[in-house]
Scaffold this motif. Sequence first.
Motif, short mmCIF file in Angstrom:
data_model
loop_
_atom_site.label_atom_id
_atom_site.label_comp_id
_atom_site.label_asym_id
_atom_site.label_seq_id
_atom_site.Cartn_x
_atom_site.Cartn_y
_atom_site.Cartn_z
N UNK A 77 2.31 0.00 -8.92
CA UNK A 77 2.29 -1.43 -9.24
C UNK A 77 3.68 -1.97 -9.55
N UNK A 78 4.40 -1.28 -10.40
CA UNK A 78 5.72 -1.76 -10.84
C UNK A 78 6.77 -1.72 -9.75
N UNK A 79 6.64 -0.77 -8.84
CA UNK A 79 7.63 -0.65 -7.77
C UNK A 79 7.34 -1.61 -6.62
N UNK A 80 6.13 -2.14 -6.57
CA UNK A 80 5.75 -3.01 -5.48
C UNK A 80 5.60 -2.26 -4.16
N UNK A 81 5.26 -0.98 -4.25
CA UNK A 81 5.12 -0.15 -3.04
C UNK A 81 4.07 -0.74 -2.10
#
Length: 94
Positions: A77-81
């Motif tokens: 979620x945080x990396x926007x993968x």
Amino acid sequence: MNVDKSKKRIAKKVKMGSQGYPEMSIAYFGHSEDLANEVVVTFVAEEGAESLEEKFESKSDARHDEVIQSAIVKMIERSGAKTVYQQDGVKLKI
């Protein structure tokens, strides 16, 4: 987060297939095919960029560890993968 819920969220991203960068891959390692006591999460921000790795270790099976699975979901979620790959099974550590 519940371990089953985390595993479902990861599986949903994996099932989406290749969506471009950023990409994340998840690999499980262990001394036997029945027990994955290490997880390596690799992140690549863009094509040609250097990959970043994060390792998690567990005394029990990491595939069923609530803390590790929740951490992987947060990393996605945080990396926007956009693309998430997950290896099948457990690779043996030598």
